[in-house]
Write a protein that holds these residues in place. Structure first.
Motif, PDB file in Angstrom:
ATOM      1  N   ARG A 171       0.815  -1.221   0.000  1.00 56.63           N
ATOM      2  CA  ARG A 171       0.000   0.000   0.000  1.00 56.63           C
ATOM      3  C   ARG A 171       0.849   1.273   0.000  1.00 56.63           C
ATOM      4  NH1 ARG A 171      -3.314  -3.137   3.627  1.00 56.63           N
ATOM      5  NH2 ARG A 171      -2.212  -2.229   5.393  1.00 56.63           N
ATOM      6  N   CYS A 172       2.130   1.165   0.327  1.00 55.59           N
ATOM      7  CA  CYS A 172       2.981   2.350   0.395  1.00 55.59           C
ATOM      8  C   CYS A 172       3.729   2.562  -0.917  1.00 55.59           C
ATOM      9  CB  CYS A 172       3.976   2.208   1.557  1.00 55.59           C
ATOM     10  SG  CYS A 172       3.194   2.355   3.183  1.00 55.59           S
ATOM     11  N   ASP A 173       4.221   3.785  -1.100  1.00 57.72           N
ATOM     12  CA  ASP A 173       4.967   4.117  -2.312  1.00 57.72           C
ATOM     13  C   ASP A 173       6.382   3.555  -2.261  1.00 57.72           C
ATOM     14  OD1 ASP A 173       2.871   5.780  -3.471  1.00 57.72           O
ATOM     15  OD2 ASP A 173       3.340   7.200  -1.858  1.00 57.72           O
ATOM     16  N   GLU A 388      17.574  10.355  -3.964  1.00 57.83           N
ATOM     17  CA  GLU A 388      17.352  10.288  -5.412  1.00 57.83           C
ATOM     18  C   GLU A 388      16.124   9.446  -5.727  1.00 57.83           C
ATOM     19  OE1 GLU A 388      20.946   8.878  -7.194  1.00 57.83           O
ATOM     20  OE2 GLU A 388      21.978  10.819  -7.037  1.00 57.83           O
ATOM     21  N   ARG A 389      15.981   8.311  -5.013  1.00 58.78           N
ATOM     22  CA  ARG A 389      14.793   7.472  -5.220  1.00 58.78           C
ATOM     23  C   ARG A 389      13.524   8.228  -4.824  1.00 58.78           C
ATOM     24  NH1 ARG A 389      13.120   1.958  -4.772  1.00 58.78           N
ATOM     25  NH2 ARG A 389      15.178   1.350  -5.522  1.00 58.78           N
ATOM     26  N   ILE A 390      13.561   8.922  -3.707  1.00 59.27           N
ATOM     27  CA  ILE A 390      12.393   9.682  -3.265  1.00 59.27           C
ATOM     28  C   ILE A 390      12.038  10.764  -4.268  1.00 59.27           C
ATOM     29  CG2 ILE A 390      11.574  11.317  -1.518  1.00 59.27           C
ATOM     30  CD1 ILE A 390      13.024   9.652   0.578  1.00 59.27           C
ATOM     31  N   GLN A 391      13.034  11.448  -4.805  1.00 52.45           N
ATOM     32  CA  GLN A 391      12.759  12.519  -5.756  1.00 52.45           C
ATOM     33  C   GLN A 391      12.127  11.978  -7.034  1.00 52.45           C
ATOM     34  OE1 GLN A 391      15.948  14.989  -7.752  1.00 52.45           O
ATOM     35  NE2 GLN A 391      15.111  16.524  -6.364  1.00 52.45           N
ATOM     36  N   VAL A 392      12.604  10.834  -7.514  1.00 48.56           N
ATOM     37  CA  VAL A 392      11.992  10.213  -8.694  1.00 48.56           C
ATOM     38  C   VAL A 392      10.525   9.891  -8.417  1.00 48.56           C
ATOM     39  CG1 VAL A 392      11.980   8.140 -10.131  1.00 48.56           C
ATOM     40  CG2 VAL A 392      14.138   9.297  -9.639  1.00 48.56           C
ATOM     41  N   LEU A 393      10.255   9.337  -7.233  1.00 49.29           N
ATOM     42  CA  LEU A 393       8.872   9.023  -6.867  1.00 49.29           C
ATOM     43  C   LEU A 393       8.014  10.285  -6.804  1.00 49.29           C
ATOM     44  CD1 LEU A 393       9.382   6.312  -4.099  1.00 49.29           C
ATOM     45  CD2 LEU A 393       8.187   6.005  -6.259  1.00 49.29           C
ATOM     46  N   GLN A 394       8.547  11.332  -6.223  1.00 45.42           N
ATOM     47  CA  GLN A 394       7.788  12.569  -6.120  1.00 45.42           C
ATOM     48  C   GLN A 394       7.481  13.166  -7.492  1.00 45.42           C
ATOM     49  OE1 GLN A 394      10.513  14.604  -3.445  1.00 45.42           O
ATOM     50  NE2 GLN A 394       9.055  14.445  -1.755  1.00 45.42           N
ATOM     51  N   ASN A 395       8.426  13.029  -8.402  1.00 45.85           N
ATOM     52  CA  ASN A 395       8.233  13.595  -9.747  1.00 45.85           C
ATOM     53  C   ASN A 395       7.291  12.767 -10.603  1.00 45.85           C
ATOM     54  OD1 ASN A 395       9.913  15.846  -9.411  1.00 45.85           O
ATOM     55  ND2 ASN A 395      11.749  14.687  -9.963  1.00 45.85           N
ATOM     56  N   LEU A 397       4.782  10.431  -9.247  1.00 51.60           N
ATOM     57  CA  LEU A 397       3.976   9.716  -8.256  1.00 51.60           C
ATOM     58  C   LEU A 397       2.745   9.059  -8.877  1.00 51.60           C
ATOM     59  CD1 LEU A 397       3.878   8.957  -5.314  1.00 51.60           C
ATOM     60  CD2 LEU A 397       2.642  11.071  -4.835  1.00 51.60           C
ATOM     61  N   THR A 398       2.037   9.770  -9.750  1.00 56.39           N
ATOM     62  CA  THR A 398       0.830   9.225 -10.368  1.00 56.39           C
ATOM     63  C   THR A 398       1.147   7.965 -11.161  1.00 56.39           C
ATOM     64  OG1 THR A 398      -0.175  11.422 -10.510  1.00 56.39           O
ATOM     65  CG2 THR A 398      -1.109   9.704 -11.905  1.00 56.39           C
ATOM     66  N   GLU A 399       2.202   8.033 -11.970  1.00 56.95           N
ATOM     67  CA  GLU A 399       2.576   6.876 -12.794  1.00 56.95           C
ATOM     68  C   GLU A 399       3.019   5.696 -11.930  1.00 56.95           C
ATOM     69  OE1 GLU A 399       3.575   9.937 -13.093  1.00 56.95           O
ATOM     70  OE2 GLU A 399       3.604  10.616 -15.179  1.00 56.95           O
ATOM     71  N   GLU A 400       3.807   5.990 -10.868  1.00 56.24           N
ATOM     72  CA  GLU A 400       4.294   4.911 -10.007  1.00 56.24           C
ATOM     73  C   GLU A 400       3.140   4.235  -9.276  1.00 56.24           C
ATOM     74  OE1 GLU A 400       7.303   3.636  -9.723  1.00 56.24           O
ATOM     75  OE2 GLU A 400       8.147   5.028 -11.190  1.00 56.24           O
ATOM     76  N   ARG A 401       2.147   4.996  -8.870  1.00 54.53           N
ATOM     77  CA  ARG A 401       1.005   4.393  -8.181  1.00 54.53           C
ATOM     78  C   ARG A 401       0.154   3.568  -9.143  1.00 54.53           C
ATOM     79  NH1 ARG A 401      -0.650   9.305  -3.920  1.00 54.53           N
ATOM     80  NH2 ARG A 401       1.019   8.774  -2.410  1.00 54.53           N
ATOM     81  N   LYS A 402       0.092   3.960 -10.416  1.00 53.57           N
ATOM     82  CA  LYS A 402      -0.632   3.154 -11.394  1.00 53.57           C
ATOM     83  C   LYS A 402       0.059   1.805 -11.592  1.00 53.57           C
ATOM     84  CE  LYS A 402      -2.790   6.796 -14.196  1.00 53.57           C
ATOM     85  NZ  LYS A 402      -2.788   7.482 -15.510  1.00 53.57           N
TER      86      LYS A 402
END
Length: 441
Positions: A171-173, A388-395, A397-402
């Motif tokens: 459930r987490c990013d 760096e991993r967190i920044q990629v996720l933040q940039n 986020l919508t695609e990663e959650r899909k």
């Protein structure tokens, strides 16, 4: 250094951090210091009662917020603070507060900090109990196959705790794993996507201190660990069992056992005549570890990376432990700063050899220095990779959650049921006490 996009970070802790009480407390403070270096505004919130030895977060300029379970006051707090990054410290906090974070801060990045896999520790503890019941251990310290991935998967897959814990991860990013063994277990046995996991061991300064007392300036054995942690208490009982053998060979040696929150059953083991000292709380754990000659850690079950053993390396203190104790801390047992053994007889033998032979001891200390530098003294490296991993996720986020559709389904179903249960409990708690009928004549 990569800059975090989130200016506000909310950490929801299962307990308040106690770095002098547990490895989990040390880990949390390392995370906090890394986030502070990113100029983040941090708030640490917890539903736990204040701890006797908790760190004064206010001294670091960190806001402390007491929160309630099953109470909409947390929603009001979220709307006011509006974090861009939320860290759930252990999966139980994601279960309790994850749906509220998603509802009120949908764009906040959600990270789970596992400390270790609770379900792995539980399964290994049960394997030990079964082996003891069947008298299958013999002179061995731990059950066979307790590090075999498929054996562990078969046992963990039937565990409610594993289902809950791995569901929270999905459930987490992103989930922070402290042990490479556990990361590999989740990826290979449970088929979790690699992008959901990030292995972050203990992160110490990039250079270990040079001032380490010599063999001649140290004395006694040491065992250290929070007594509330079941593997530590089991280790103390194991030491009580084998200490007479060590004491017979080394009649002037003493074993000093330190740890927060010693129960009465622990303090009752104290026996000065036998050189078995239950010391309890240590104001400065590194100081007592640095003054000891050898650390003993006969860990028969558990999970994660053992902070006591990493800090023994930091202090130049050789150690004797088990394969589980050394798990994810070295590539081979030949690298260990002392000995890694799986039998009681070998444990006793190696403890005595390290204690009385300066050449063996000094060679072990040098191995510990090299191992610490290779495994743990990489603060800037790990921080850079994490952010760096967190920044990629933040940039993205919508695609990663899909991509994580399983996580989306789990959030939909569990969070709905958790939400309604929490709202029911809150409504129930607000009802006036039931009136007891007067039955007096």
């Amino acid at each position: 250094m990569t800059t975090l996009l989130a200016e506000k970070v909310l950490i929801i802790g299962y307990v308040w951090p106690e770095p002098n009480s547990s490895a989990a407390g040390t880990r949390m403070m390392q995370l906090i210091h890394s986030l502070q270096a990113q100029a983040c505004e941090i708030c640490f919130a917890s539903p736990a009662k204040p701890g006797e030895h908790q760190f004064d977060l206010h001294s670091l300029g960190i806001q402390q917020q007491e929160i309630l379970l099953n109470d909409s006051s947390f929603d009001d707090f979220l709307r006011q603070f509006q974090p861009g990054l939320v860290i759930f410290d252990r999966f139980m906090m994601e279960e309790q507060f994850g749906w509220r974070v998603e509802k009120h801060c949908p764009n906040a990045l959600r990270i789970l900090n596992t400390e270790d896999l609770h379900s792995l520790r539980e399964v290994r503890q049960q394997m030990l109990k079964d082996a003891v019941k069947e008298d299958a251990l013999g002179h061995h310290l731990q059950p066979a196959l307790c590090q075999d991935s498929m054996t562990l998967f078969n046992k963990m897959s039937g565990s409610d705790l594993a289902i809950r814990e791995i569901s929270a991860i999905l459930r987490c990013d992103l989930t922070l794993m402290i042990s490479a063994f556990e990361t590999n277990l989740l990826q290979t046995a449970f088929n979790l996507a690699p992008q959901l996991l990030f292995t972050l061991p203990f992160i110490y300064p990039d250079a270990s201190p040079n001032s380490k007392p010599s063999f001649e300036n140290r004395q006694h054995f040491i065992c250290i660990g929070n007594f509330r942690h079941a593997p530590n208490w089991d280790a103390v009982l194991t030491l009580k069992h084998i200490w007479p053998q060590i004491r017979q060979a080394l009649p002037n040696a003493e074993l000093h056992i330190y740890g927060a929150y010693p129960p009465k059953k622990a303090t009752e083991l104290h026996n000065a005549k036998q050189g078995f000292y239950v010391k309890g709380w240590a104001d400065d754990a590194l100081t007592v570890v640095k003054s000891a000659k050898v650390m003993l850690a006969p860990l028969r079950f558990g999970a994660g990376i053992k902070g006591k053993l990493a800090e023994a390396m930091l202090c130049g203190t050789p150690s004797v432990t088990t394969p589980l104790g050394a798990e994810s801390m070295c590539q081979s047992i030949e690298e260990w700063n002392g000995a890694v053994v799986d039998s009681l007889d070998a444990f006793v033998e190696q403890a005595i050899a390290l204690y009385q032979n300066p050449e063996i001891w000094q060679a072990a200390q040098l191995k510990g220095d090299a191992l610490f530098e290779a495994q743990f003294a990489k603060k800037s490296f790990y921080e850079q990779a994490l952010f760096e991993r967190i920044q990629v996720l933040q940039n993205h986020l919508t695609e990663e959650r899909k991509r994580n559709f399983t996580g989306k389904m789990l959030r939909h179903h569990l969070h709905k049921s958790t939400q309604y249960m929490a709202q029911w409990i809150e409504a129930k708690n607000k009802l006036p006490p039931a009136q007891t009928p007067n039955t007096d004549p």
